[in-house]
Scaffold this active site. Sequence first.
Site, PDB file in Angstrom:
ATOM      1  N   LYS A 150       0.850  -1.184   0.000  1.00  0.00           N
ATOM      2  CA  LYS A 150       0.000   0.000   0.000  1.00  0.00           C
ATOM      3  C   LYS A 150       0.892   1.242   0.000  1.00  0.00           C
ATOM      4  O   LYS A 150       1.740   1.421   0.875  1.00  0.00           O
ATOM      5  CB  LYS A 150      -0.919   0.021   1.220  1.00  0.00           C
ATOM      6  CG  LYS A 150      -1.802   1.258   1.244  1.00  0.00           C
ATOM      7  CD  LYS A 150      -2.461   1.451   2.590  1.00  0.00           C
ATOM      8  CE  LYS A 150      -3.022   2.875   2.676  1.00  0.00           C
ATOM      9  NZ  LYS A 150      -3.464   3.215   4.033  1.00  0.00           N
ATOM     10  N   GLY A 169      -8.005   9.394  10.246  1.00  0.00           N
ATOM     11  CA  GLY A 169      -8.220   9.474  11.687  1.00  0.00           C
ATOM     12  C   GLY A 169      -9.296  10.435  12.126  1.00  0.00           C
ATOM     13  O   GLY A 169      -9.513  10.616  13.329  1.00  0.00           O
ATOM     14  N   ALA A 218      -9.608   5.635   4.924  1.00  0.00           N
ATOM     15  CA  ALA A 218      -9.507   6.798   5.813  1.00  0.00           C
ATOM     16  C   ALA A 218     -10.850   7.501   5.969  1.00  0.00           C
ATOM     17  O   ALA A 218     -11.609   7.667   5.009  1.00  0.00           O
ATOM     18  CB  ALA A 218      -8.469   7.816   5.336  1.00  0.00           C
ATOM     19  N   GLY A 219     -11.122   7.896   7.212  1.00  0.00           N
ATOM     20  CA  GLY A 219     -12.278   8.724   7.506  1.00  0.00           C
ATOM     21  C   GLY A 219     -13.459   8.007   8.114  1.00  0.00           C
ATOM     22  O   GLY A 219     -14.378   8.653   8.632  1.00  0.00           O
ATOM     23  N   ASN A 255      -8.578   1.980  10.555  1.00  0.00           N
ATOM     24  CA  ASN A 255      -7.755   1.690  11.722  1.00  0.00           C
ATOM     25  C   ASN A 255      -8.302   2.380  12.963  1.00  0.00           C
ATOM     26  O   ASN A 255      -8.746   1.752  13.910  1.00  0.00           O
ATOM     27  CB  ASN A 255      -6.306   2.115  11.473  1.00  0.00           C
ATOM     28  CG  ASN A 255      -5.402   1.768  12.627  1.00  0.00           C
ATOM     29  OD1 ASN A 255      -5.096   0.608  12.864  1.00  0.00           O
ATOM     30  ND2 ASN A 255      -4.990   2.776  13.399  1.00  0.00           N
ATOM     31  N   THR A 256      -8.323   3.712  12.945  1.00  0.00           N
ATOM     32  CA  THR A 256      -8.705   4.472  14.130  1.00  0.00           C
ATOM     33  C   THR A 256     -10.125   4.165  14.580  1.00  0.00           C
ATOM     34  O   THR A 256     -10.402   4.116  15.784  1.00  0.00           O
ATOM     35  CB  THR A 256      -8.557   5.981  13.864  1.00  0.00           C
ATOM     36  OG1 THR A 256      -7.236   6.239  13.375  1.00  0.00           O
ATOM     37  CG2 THR A 256      -8.763   6.783  15.137  1.00  0.00           C
TER      38      THR A 256
END
Length: 331
Positions: free
Chosen positions: A174, A235, A261-262, A283-284
């Site tokens: 990635k 994040g 993301a997001g 992830n977050t």
Amino acid sequence: MRLTINGEERTFEEALSVEQLLGRIGIDPRKVAVERNLEIVSRSTYPQTALADGDRLEIVHFIGGGAPDDAAVRDEDDLLEVAGRRFRSRLIIGTGKYRDYEQNRLALEASGAEMITVAMRRVNVSDPDQPMLVDFIDPKKYTYLPNTAGCFTADEALRTLRLAREAGGWDLVKLEILGDEKTLYPRMMETLAATETLVGEGFQVMVYCSDDPIMCKSLEDAGAAAIMPLGAPIGSGLGIQNAVNIRLIVEQSRVPVIVDAGVGTASDATVAMELGCAGVLMNTAIAEAGDPIRMAAAMKHAVAAGRHAYLAGRMAKKRYADPSSPLGGLI
């Protein structure tokens, strides 16, 4: 002989090869990649590569994995396929921000994900017995996806992924090249150039990018294995901010489109999948949830629900009410 190892200067009484050095400091050569004076040292040459006074070494780790064996893939109807690898789960999760590796392992199991992003980091040469991710998450069971998190230039990203391939034999990676520390938006011109370079070197590149359909088409034309537009800043947990562009990117792409993301909660993941995305990376949203294990399970169901809804085809939106039961013949 004086060597600088991962930024720390050390002195040795006798000359050493790379293999001897790793043995001296207690590091398993099968688990690391070594860079000497900015040149990657092939693992097969560790025994005969002699070190010289003043050499600067980087010793980094994570262990590569592969996609599940074809024999283990039973449901042929609706699989995520990336660069010839097939996955039952359309959810990809990360390895950052968890309390510890054990919590990360439990979240991964609850999520049902088969692919996990990993960042390249220096080995702690002062304490080589510290636990590594591979001690908790089996690279034979899960696909490790090396990423370039924290890289702000193409040169940094290329160096990282070349080391990753040496560490674990990866070619599926990635790529992300960040523009600034405040927004963590991708630096797209360098991302495109780096994609072209990596594809030329035999990498299969999944690319974190902006939600610009034109730039996404350029990345696909450059040979990207998957397009990974952001749903919102990394994040942030804001959810999908530009559904129109994500849909346009999905419609034009011949390779998988994976929102990266997001995502903040399960409904965000469902929205991404209902737009036709092939998968979601997060992830977050899991790691910083009040209960990461339960949130991981929620994300598993959210991604599956969104995929089913997309395949089913939603009802048309209407301006006025339309009764579910016929009004004629009422008592």
